[in-house]
Write an enzyme that holds these catalytic residues in place. Structure first.
Site, mmCIF file in Angstrom:
data_model
loop_
_atom_site.group_PDB
_atom_site.id
_atom_site.type_symbol
_atom_site.label_atom_id
_atom_site.label_comp_id
_atom_site.label_asym_id
_atom_site.label_seq_id
_atom_site.Cartn_x
_atom_site.Cartn_y
_atom_site.Cartn_z
ATOM 1 N N CYS A 213 -5.525 7.245 1.175
ATOM 2 C CA CYS A 213 -6.335 6.111 1.451
ATOM 3 C C CYS A 213 -5.666 4.754 0.667
ATOM 4 O O CYS A 213 -5.331 3.639 1.062
ATOM 5 C CB CYS A 213 -7.912 6.035 1.308
ATOM 6 N N HIS B 133 -13.299 2.267 -2.137
ATOM 7 C CA HIS B 133 -12.344 1.709 -3.303
ATOM 8 C C HIS B 133 -11.950 0.375 -3.534
ATOM 9 O O HIS B 133 -12.385 -0.416 -2.550
ATOM 10 C CB HIS B 133 -10.861 2.472 -3.218
#
Lengths: 341, 341
Positions: free
Chosen positions: B141, B220
């Site tokens: 990711c 994130h």
């Protein structure tokens, strides 16, 4: 005769500085001020600090709660050789006229602009310039931390440019009204104000910083990248320099120190008051040099790292000690700032 | 005839890819595998995905719980034109021999090393190289997010060097055994693996990254610094480039999008499945150029940003579509990847 210190604002920073002053043998607390009669006001009385009311017409509120008040802020100023202003950011600037009018020396905290005193202080960098000064600003916890490690590295190896990311705690442990609780919140001013603030202490440094807030209460964290001037620098050199720097301590994953949580646990185990970490912990493993760029990680105890700086500033401004190293050593010895591990 | 897709591992990534495959009109799910009969196994059956047991001698455990199992992993492989391996990091490498022996094409996730497939994929960067390939790794990711924004910037303005700090979520919302809960935890490998991982997709880029974990579950966050080659680049140029880049979306503080929390709220309001944010949100205000260095902040929905990349990888590897842009557009249209604001 001891230097008489008044603390205006007995909150997160003020109560720590009052306790630290009390541990020194060349200064004493003549009083602390609060705006309301809360648990911290009670603590002041319990510790034997004369209590003053920062807002004159609120004195009765204290007395209604059975708290003895010696007087108002003007009375505290009259008693003091120097005031350490620990009021919330921006309030110090408003108070500065009062201090100047009364002819009392004053220390402000990092929540104020540099202009409040036209002089921003860090013990290692510019103690001598603070000698005898009337007005001084001790920079914020993050700026203090950056100065503590950047200055010795700059001095010994030269710095072309610093790029650093500040990962900030959302609030202090006592602040139950802060956040984020489950998010990462960027400071949208890019670069952030921390770089320019370092330059108020170390003017000839090129530094850009960015900042985010995260859901933790116990420490800030810095991820630092430095382009070094001296191309032969080795990680061992940096380790040695930081080991020799006061108020910087090296920690290692080898001892299980893998996050800010274990640093605070060290402080608790060491019986530090309020688990304070006055020094800046730097992770040994994170000190890496790649293509002449130095990387390291450091943590910052936001509530306490500026406390020894305030003590040194008092000592310099009131001419108790001319030699920076002697003041730093004296402050740290009286605080019992001993290695935690 | 539709391409037959088997999903090995129906967890965080696997269940999303299965749903995304089901929304495309040129591929279909022939089965998904699980190692234990948990709530996700039940979900697979509820969605009508044939369920396979990844570990042959556990089939009875599923049947004991009343879950129909079609067979084991080998049976799933027999049914599939391509397997998307969504097993935990490191397990994919072990499975790769099985896939190769069976002559089935396979996609691995970013938890595996580049060597698992000797080819690391991002739709924008190297779709054409994946065309007809037997083995491909879709990067993690964080790496996907970095590739999405760095590649178009590099292409249009040139990049001398990237320095980025990854501020990673501690765990996904479903992971109740992760941390930290109140700490900042650095990744002690400095620079972190994310930089080299970007280079498996964009080989001719100079990039160093550092990484920390923080107490949040939802996204994130990257603080990115880029030394640009083109010295005349303006922030408006970067904004335009990123606006034109698929799977990148600009967000602004003006709309009250001040942290990752509001991005997830946008996805919830947009009725995105599982509040997934397949695209990379970049804060417009954070796009700043200072002394030829570009700064920006981006967020990364760790559970879902790689999902469209997996769909494109299936399409390229099984020769369903030669043109990258057409595949990207088809994937995104079928996912209903529409602007959230």
């Amino acid at each position: 005769m001891n230097c008489k210190v008044g603390i205006n604002g007995f909150g997160t920073i003020g109560k720590r500085i009052a306790d630290a002053v009390s541990l020194q043998n060349d200064m004493e607390i003549v009083g602390v001020s609060k705006t309301s009669p809360n648990y911290e006001s009670k603590l002041a009385l319990d510790r034997g600090y004369p209590l003053y009311c920062a807002i004159p017409d609120r004195i009765s509120e204290f007395r209604d709660k059975g708290m003895d008040v010696e007087g108002d802020l003007n009375d505290l100023i009259d008693e003091s050789d120097i005031i350490v202003d620990c009021t919330p950011g921006g309030v110090g600037a408003k108070n500065s006229e009062l201090y100047k009018k009364a002819g009392v020396k004053a220390i402000y905290q990092g929540g104020e602009d540099h202009q409040v005193a036209d002089f921003s202080f860090n013990s290692l960098v510019n103690y001598e310039e603070a000698y005898g000064r009337d007005q001084t600003r001790v920079v914020s916890c993050n700026t203090t931390a950056l100065c503590r490690t950047l200055y010795p590295i700059k001095k010994q190896y030269g710095i072309n440019k610093v790029r650093a990311t500040m990962i900030r705690r959302g609030g202090d442990p006592k602040q139950d009204n802060r956040g984020p609780i489950n998010a990462i919140k960027p400071k949208m001013k890019v670069p952030s104000h921390h770089g320019p603030d370092v330059m108020t202490v170390i003017p000839d440094i090129e530094i850009d910083t960015t900042a985010v807030k995260v859901p933790t209460t116990i420490m800030h964290f810095h991820s630092i990248n430095i382009e070094l001037k001296n191309k032969n620098t080795k990680p061992e050199d940096i380790i040695k320099t930081l080991e020799e720097t006061p108020r910087v301590t090296l920690v290692t994953e080898e001892h299980g120190i893998e996050s800010t949580a274990q640093i605070i646990e060290l402080a608790r185990d060491a019986n530090r008051p309020r688990n304070d970490v006055w020094e800046i912990p730097v992770w040994k493993e994170s000190i890496v040099i790649k293509n002449n760029e130095l990387y390291y990680f450091q943590a910052v105890h936001q509530e306490s790292d500026v406390v020894p700086e305030n003590i040194d500033a008092i000592r310099a401004m009131t001419k108790l000690e001319k030699n920076p190293t002697k003041s730093i050593q004296k402050t740290d010895k009286n605080l019992q700032l001993n290695p935690m591990i």
